[in-house]
Each structure stands twice: as structure tokens, then as C-alpha cells.
Write a protein that holds these residues in place. Sequence first.
Motif, mmCIF file in Angstrom:
data_model
loop_
_atom_site.group_PDB
_atom_site.id
_atom_site.type_symbol
_atom_site.label_atom_id
_atom_site.label_comp_id
_atom_site.label_asym_id
_atom_site.label_seq_id
_atom_site.Cartn_x
_atom_site.Cartn_y
_atom_site.Cartn_z
ATOM 1 N N TYR A 1 -6.761 22.630 8.443
ATOM 2 C CA TYR A 1 -7.361 21.292 8.548
ATOM 3 C C TYR A 1 -6.581 20.220 7.781
ATOM 4 N N THR A 2 -5.600 20.646 6.989
ATOM 5 C CA THR A 2 -4.824 19.660 6.215
ATOM 6 C C THR A 2 -3.580 19.165 6.960
ATOM 7 N N VAL A 3 -3.242 19.800 8.084
ATOM 8 C CA VAL A 3 -1.961 19.484 8.752
ATOM 9 C C VAL A 3 -2.151 18.989 10.179
ATOM 10 N N LEU A 4 -1.471 17.888 10.492
ATOM 11 C CA LEU A 4 -1.424 17.393 11.876
ATOM 12 C C LEU A 4 0.051 17.167 12.221
ATOM 13 N N ASN A 5 0.526 17.924 13.208
ATOM 14 C CA ASN A 5 1.932 17.800 13.598
ATOM 15 C C ASN A 5 1.972 17.288 15.033
ATOM 16 N N VAL A 6 2.635 16.161 15.238
ATOM 17 C CA VAL A 6 2.673 15.568 16.581
ATOM 18 C C VAL A 6 4.113 15.370 17.034
ATOM 19 N N THR A 7 4.306 15.477 18.342
ATOM 20 C CA THR A 7 5.608 15.133 18.911
ATOM 21 C C THR A 7 5.474 13.774 19.577
ATOM 22 N N LEU A 8 6.373 12.912 19.203
ATOM 23 C CA LEU A 8 6.307 11.521 19.661
ATOM 24 C C LEU A 8 7.013 11.369 21.003
ATOM 25 N N PRO A 9 6.775 10.228 21.670
ATOM 26 C CA PRO A 9 7.460 10.008 22.939
ATOM 27 C C PRO A 9 8.968 10.163 22.788
ATOM 28 N N GLU A 10 9.572 10.624 23.860
ATOM 29 C CA GLU A 10 10.997 10.958 23.864
ATOM 30 C C GLU A 10 11.894 9.807 23.386
ATOM 31 N N THR A 11 11.387 8.583 23.548
ATOM 32 C CA THR A 11 12.207 7.425 23.216
ATOM 33 C C THR A 11 12.273 7.139 21.715
ATOM 34 N N ALA A 12 11.389 7.779 20.958
ATOM 35 C CA ALA A 12 11.341 7.441 19.531
ATOM 36 C C ALA A 12 12.435 8.160 18.752
ATOM 37 N N GLN A 13 12.980 7.466 17.788
ATOM 38 C CA GLN A 13 14.008 8.069 16.942
ATOM 39 C C GLN A 13 13.389 8.387 15.586
ATOM 40 N N ALA A 14 13.360 9.673 15.259
ATOM 41 C CA ALA A 14 12.611 10.111 14.076
ATOM 42 C C ALA A 14 13.134 9.489 12.793
ATOM 43 N N MET B 1 0.842 -1.198 0.000
ATOM 44 C CA MET B 1 0.000 0.000 0.000
ATOM 45 C C MET B 1 0.885 1.259 0.000
ATOM 46 N N LYS B 2 0.509 2.220 -0.830
ATOM 47 C CA LYS B 2 1.257 3.495 -0.845
ATOM 48 C C LYS B 2 0.344 4.584 -0.283
ATOM 49 N N VAL B 3 0.849 5.278 0.732
ATOM 50 C CA VAL B 3 0.037 6.309 1.372
ATOM 51 C C VAL B 3 0.802 7.625 1.353
ATOM 52 N N TYR B 4 0.204 8.639 0.760
ATOM 53 C CA TYR B 4 0.876 9.937 0.663
ATOM 54 C C TYR B 4 0.267 10.923 1.658
ATOM 55 N N PHE B 5 0.981 11.137 2.735
ATOM 56 C CA PHE B 5 0.537 12.094 3.756
ATOM 57 C C PHE B 5 1.531 13.259 3.841
ATOM 58 N N ASP B 6 1.962 13.753 2.695
ATOM 59 C CA ASP B 6 2.907 14.871 2.685
ATOM 60 C C ASP B 6 2.399 15.984 1.768
ATOM 61 N N ASN B 7 1.095 16.230 1.885
ATOM 62 C CA ASN B 7 0.449 17.185 0.984
ATOM 63 C C ASN B 7 0.784 18.643 1.269
ATOM 64 N N ALA B 8 1.385 18.922 2.442
ATOM 65 C CA ALA B 8 1.824 20.304 2.690
ATOM 66 C C ALA B 8 3.119 20.569 1.931
ATOM 67 N N ALA B 9 3.844 19.496 1.594
ATOM 68 C CA ALA B 9 5.059 19.658 0.781
ATOM 69 C C ALA B 9 4.662 19.884 -0.675
ATOM 70 N N THR B 10 3.802 19.018 -1.163
ATOM 71 C CA THR B 10 3.233 19.199 -2.503
ATOM 72 C C THR B 10 2.086 18.212 -2.661
ATOM 73 N N THR B 11 1.170 18.531 -3.574
ATOM 74 C CA THR B 11 0.010 17.658 -3.771
ATOM 75 C C THR B 11 0.077 16.998 -5.148
ATOM 76 N N PRO B 12 -0.566 15.843 -5.290
ATOM 77 C CA PRO B 12 -0.637 15.250 -6.635
ATOM 78 C C PRO B 12 -1.536 16.106 -7.526
ATOM 79 N N MET B 13 -1.197 16.136 -8.807
ATOM 80 C CA MET B 13 -1.995 16.956 -9.724
ATOM 81 C C MET B 13 -3.341 16.269 -9.995
ATOM 82 N N ALA B 14 -4.399 17.061 -10.002
ATOM 83 C CA ALA B 14 -5.730 16.509 -10.298
ATOM 84 C C ALA B 14 -5.791 16.112 -11.773
ATOM 85 N N PRO B 15 -6.428 14.980 -12.102
ATOM 86 C CA PRO B 15 -6.504 14.551 -13.510
ATOM 87 C C PRO B 15 -7.140 15.617 -14.405
ATOM 88 N N GLU B 16 -8.142 16.337 -13.864
ATOM 89 C CA GLU B 16 -8.823 17.374 -14.670
ATOM 90 C C GLU B 16 -7.860 18.514 -15.009
#
Length: 383
Positions: A293-306, A1-16
Motif C-alpha cells: 500500500y506504500t508504493v504506486l508505480n506508473v508508466t507514463l505516456p510514451e512521449t514523456a521523457q523521464a 513546498m517540499k514533498v517526499y514521495f520516495d519512502n521506499a528508498a528511505t523514510t524520515p526518522m520519527a521524532p520519538e
Amino acid sequence: MKVYFDNAATTPMAPEVLEAMMPYLREHHGNPSSTHQFGRKTKSAIETARKSIAKLLNCSPPEICFTSGGTEADNTAIRGAITQLGVKHIITAPTEHHAVLHTAQACAESGDVRLSMVRLDAKGRVDTDHLRELLTAAEEKTLVTLMHANNEIGTMIDLDEISEICEAHGALFHSDTVQTMGHFPFDLAKTKVHFMVGAAHKFHGPKGVGFLYINREVHLEPLIHGGSQERKMRAGTENLYGIVGMAKALELAYENMEGHRARIASLKQRMKTKLKEALPELSVNGCEERSLYTVLNVTLPETAQADILLFLMDIDGIAVSSGSACSSGSNQGSHVLRAIAADEAASAGPSIRFSFSRYNTPEEVDYAVEKVVKHLVGKEVVK
Ligand SMILES: Cc1ncc(COP(=O)(O)O)c(C=O)c1O
């Protein structure tokens, strides 16, 4: 499965959008400055695009100047305000996109302007009392440049409130609206902003094209000299198919803006709820009450390595960003998170930005949550 959750960087072009561009890629190749029928055809396409964008924003077509994107539009507004409108003082915020921040800093370093930073709270909200204080104390002509929505954490300003403060103090107002153009409606007959910005690739249009709205009350001379394109504002043969695609993308965005907004906001809410349930230590960055409404920014637990988490998510087929994609690879962390909570950001875990579009689905959210939780709880990314 390919999931694109980086739409604030750029969005896919609409076919129309691609469909609308095709005739100008295939058949209509005339230079819009040529007076023969080939040129007249493409010139007319550009002017139709300009009219369409102006109508959607409720401004007049000559107020729209096409550019190569958001960065060029921001530079044109800021540098033009200094060189042609007598600006000697800029008020901005440390959380601005580098297209604004680095431009303002460069102008201050070269001695053209004095630079003031408005105070922000821990959610990235502008302290409007401080903005008033800075404006009251300023004796020089001032440009206020504050972004409508932050591209990393999503915190928004009240455009009308800030524009009224600027007007009351006789200041010029530029707002980097790259993240909100095509996502929120604008009525420029009512909002007193002097400069506003659009980048087509943030609303399912093509890359490398954007525009600067220049309120008719102000007049700028060209930043790029040469031919007389864009009413002599920006020389160079126009990005014809880009401009046609951008207008189509904005039309599509406006056609069902409320529907898209509801759908995208529900995806963001779903992700937030599920992540919080599974990872109670997680914190949400930015102002949840007034947020893009397009952006969700979270800080993960201190133990996680980004970097390891992002690597594993990439292998899972999930694209997200650790801060602003525009500076990805620089590995300097987020200047936005540092600016709003210097101490906490330094000691907290890594932050991830999920950014959504109308093409995302609830199933994609569930898949991403499942993978993030698996990697974190499964201790694959623990320091
Ligand atoms: C808020 C903001 N301003 C400006 C830009 C730059 O736009 P462009 O890449 O079209 O030059 C971006 C791009 O990420 C952005 O998010």
C-alpha cells in the motif's frame, strides 16, 4: 513546498525514535561487551531492543540477529544457507532486489549453487505451479528466496502459501521483507519462514541498522568473524543507538499499524485516481489486487521523457524515484520492469515510483499530481 514521495528508498526518522536514541548518543557510551556498569547499561539496552522486536514478530529473542541493514541480512541468510546448511540450489525471481539477486548470481557464478528462476506473470506474480515443478525436479538441498513485496512495483507474494510449498518440498525459505517490515504484521509462530529481514530506515528508524530473523530450527555460523557479539553470529561492536532506535521505530509502527495503513492506502488511491483521470494513457505497474500500500508505480505516456520530468519535479520540490533508488544514477532502467514485460517495457514510456508514508498528506498528493500533469500536458517533457 517540499514533498517526499520516495519512502521506499528511505523514510524520515520519527521524532520519538530520535528521542529514544538520544541517551545512547549523549550519555551511555559503554561498550556492550564490557562487564562494568557502563557496558552492562548498553548491553541491557540492546537485549531490551531484541526482546521488543521478537515480541512484535512473535518469535524468540535469540532468533533476531542485528545487522547493518537489509543487504547484510540477505547476504548472511543466502551465503549461510550455502556454506552451513548444505544448499546446492537456489530458486529466486528476476525481480528480486539486487541484495538478493546479485548475491545469488555471485554464488552461482562461483560454482557453489545451481540457480533457477521462477516464472512470473506480467504483474510480477510468482507462478506457484512452476515453483512446485522446480522444487519437485530438484534433487539438491534448495533455498527458495522470494521477496514479500517488490520495492519497485509493490507486487506481493502470499508468504504463507509460499512457505507451505517450501515446507512440502523440504526446501529452506528466505523472504526479503525489507519493504513490509513495520508495514504488515507478522506472526512467526505461524509463518514457516527460515529467514526474514528488516531494515530500520524503511520504517522511520535510523539508517545503517537492520536485522535477520533466523528460525531456531536452523543454525548459521558467522559471516563476519571476530568478537563474540550477537551470540557469535556477527562480530563487531554493536550499533547501539541504531538498535535502540530500530526497536522504537518498530514499536511505533505496530502501535497504530491499521490506522497508518488506511491513511497511506487512501493517499495511494487518491494519487492513482487523479493521475488516471488526467492522463488516461497512464498504466499502473504491478499487481493492483495484491500490492504494497506504500508504493504506486506508473508508466507514463510514451512521449514523456523521464529524466526531464524528474528534473522538473525536483525543482518543484517533489522527490520521487524512477524505479529503485538503490540503483539510481546507474541509468540502466528498471530490471524489474524489464523482467516482467520485456517487450512492452522497452517500448513504453518511463516509469515513476511514488512511495508514501504516514507523514504524507492529501494536499501533497494534489500538488504532485498538478505538477506532473502540468509538465506532461504542457508538453514541457515531450520528446
Ligand atoms: C527489498 C529490499 N531489499 C533490500 C534492500 C537493501 O536494504 P539496505 O539498504 O538496508 O541494505 C532494499 C533497499 O532499498 C530493499 O528495498
